[in-house]
Design a protein around this motif. Structure first.
Motif, short mmCIF file in Angstrom:
data_model
loop_
_atom_site.label_atom_id
_atom_site.label_comp_id
_atom_site.label_asym_id
_atom_site.label_seq_id
_atom_site.Cartn_x
_atom_site.Cartn_y
_atom_site.Cartn_z
N VAL A 1 -5.77 -46.54 3.19
CA VAL A 1 -5.47 -47.68 3.57
C VAL A 1 -3.46 -48.01 3.05
N ALA A 2 -2.54 -47.87 4.24
CA ALA A 2 -1.01 -48.49 3.17
C ALA A 2 -0.96 -49.44 3.73
N GLU A 3 -0.03 -49.98 3.14
CA GLU A 3 1.05 -51.78 3.09
C GLU A 3 2.33 -51.93 2.38
N ARG A 4 2.98 -52.06 2.92
CA ARG A 4 4.69 -52.33 2.31
C ARG A 4 4.12 -54.05 2.49
N ALA A 5 4.86 -54.61 0.58
CA ALA A 5 5.45 -56.27 0.29
C ALA A 5 6.05 -55.82 -0.58
N MET A 6 7.95 -56.85 0.26
CA MET A 6 8.80 -57.18 0.14
C MET A 6 9.06 -58.24 -0.17
N TYR A 7 9.68 -58.91 -1.16
CA TYR A 7 9.96 -59.13 -1.61
C TYR A 7 11.83 -60.23 -2.10
N LEU A 8 12.10 -61.39 -2.08
CA LEU A 8 13.34 -61.51 -2.46
C LEU A 8 13.63 -63.00 -3.93
N GLY A 9 14.35 -62.66 -4.62
CA GLY A 9 14.68 -62.92 -5.62
C GLY A 9 15.43 -64.51 -5.68
N ARG A 10 15.55 -65.55 -6.03
CA ARG A 10 16.29 -65.90 -6.54
C ARG A 10 16.82 -66.57 -7.81
N PRO A 11 18.26 -67.23 -7.94
CA PRO A 11 18.06 -67.18 -9.87
C PRO A 11 17.46 -68.50 -10.05
N GLY A 12 16.83 -68.01 -11.28
CA GLY A 12 15.16 -68.84 -11.77
C GLY A 12 13.80 -69.06 -10.65
N LEU A 13 14.24 -68.28 -9.47
CA LEU A 13 13.27 -67.99 -8.82
C LEU A 13 12.26 -66.79 -8.30
N PRO A 14 11.54 -65.99 -9.03
CA PRO A 14 11.40 -64.67 -9.04
C PRO A 14 10.95 -65.10 -8.03
N PHE A 15 11.08 -64.05 -6.92
CA PHE A 15 9.93 -64.03 -5.58
C PHE A 15 10.06 -65.29 -4.56
#
Length: 325
Positions: free
Chosen positions: A77-91
């Motif tokens: 099974v394959a899945e993708r996760a993608m996150y956007l970090g902000r200054p001082g606020l990862p993910f």
């Protein structure tokens, strides 16, 4: 199809091997043309899972858009996760979606919205060896259809920012039909990020693979988010040239089902705001059955308040097609 490692994005592929045999996995990373694909190999032990942090896999993958074609020696099974970090606020923001098992020559995306709040993207991946000429048919609420064409070179991927495809698409609800004109199969996915008006403001997102089937009957499970106060929307896409009628029936855990019907124009997108159209069931657990007189595609999107910010969180869920009775 979706994936990015630039501009503060972190991209992960999650591989699960539920079987008793080690999985030998080939991941072919598809990059924007003219970059050639990059192939890497991994193993996933029996009854285990492996995380691939794409940003760190190669300098060629550290600052780019990317899709992936994944093959394994045994079923996984394959899945993708993608996150956007902000200054001082990862993910700070992110979305996830399961992979699809094969490319196809036609796809349909029910959800989509543009304007000052939402930025809408259609992601196209071509894992084959021949250029794919892809027609995007954008279905508007009033039945108008806006058509655009894109070429996706072999073993590559492309991003379509729908808000800028045409003036009619700058501020609207929209569904998208994806047609591979020359019979070259592709993979299509939809991603939405918010709030606007620019990417610098994004704090949340959701994404979903396109559907390669239409049906007259669809079902959705109960939503914990709705019970805790989320705004819930059903997105209905009618890609055909025939109008129809759709009936939405909500089945609460206790008490009788509640239903309402809507007219579906041909080649259109319709939104049902569950909180508004079914006020007696607000904050009550229920399952959903959608039945139409014409083949459609159904998706659910939900948004909730967090830390005093309206629609600070959100998610989307594709409905499950049911056999016709």
């Amino acid at each position: 199809a979706e994936g990015a490692t630039h501009s503060g994005f972190d991209l992960f592929y999650l591989l699960q091997n539920p079987g008793p045999t080690t999985a030998d996995v080939e991941v072919r990373y598809l990059l924007p043309d003219p970059e050639p694909p990059l192939t890497a190999h991994y193993t996933v032990a029996p009854h285990s899972r492996r995380t691939i942090w794409v940003n760190l896999e190669s300098t060629r993958l550290a600052d780019t858009d990317v899709s992936a074609a994944i093959r394994a020696s045994v079923p996984i099974v394959a899945e993708r996760a993608m996150y956007l970090g902000r200054p001082g606020l990862p993910f700070a923001a992110g979305h996830a979606a399961a992979g699809v098992t094969a490319p196809a020559t036609s796809w349909l995306i029910a959800e989509g919205a543009t304007g000052s709040l939402f930025d809408l993207f259609v992601l196209l991946a071509n894992p084959g060896d021949v250029t794919a000429r892809v027609e995007l048919r954008y279905l508007l609420p009033d039945g108008r259809r806006v058509t655009r064409e894109h070429e996706v070179p072999p073993c590559s991927r492309t991003t379509v920012w729908v808000d800028y495809e045409a003036p009619e698409l700058a501020d609207t609800a929209v569904s998208t039909e994806v047609i591979a004109r020359d019979g070259v199969p592709v993979v299509a996915e939809r991603a939405m990020w918010w709030p606007g008006p620019t990417p610098a403001h994004w704090l949340e997102a959701h994404a979903a693979p396109a559907s390669h089937v239409t049906a007259r009957r669809w079902a959705l499970p109960a939503s914990p988010a709705f019970v805790t106060g989320a705004d819930s929307y059903l997105l209905l896409a009618n890609p055909g040239d025939t109008p129809g009628i759709v009936t939405v029936r909500l089945h609460p855990a206790e008490g009788p089902a509640v239903e309402r019907s809507w007219w579906l124009p041909a080649t259109s997108r319709t939104s049902v705001w569950v909180n508004y159209d079914f006020p007696a069931l607000v904050r009550r657990a229920h399952t959903t059955l959608v039945e139409a007189t014409v083949p459609i595609v159904v998706e659910r999107a939900e948004y909730w308040q967090a830390e005093g910010i309206a629609w600070e969180g959100g998610t989307s869920t594709g409905a499950t097609p049911l056999p016709e009775r």
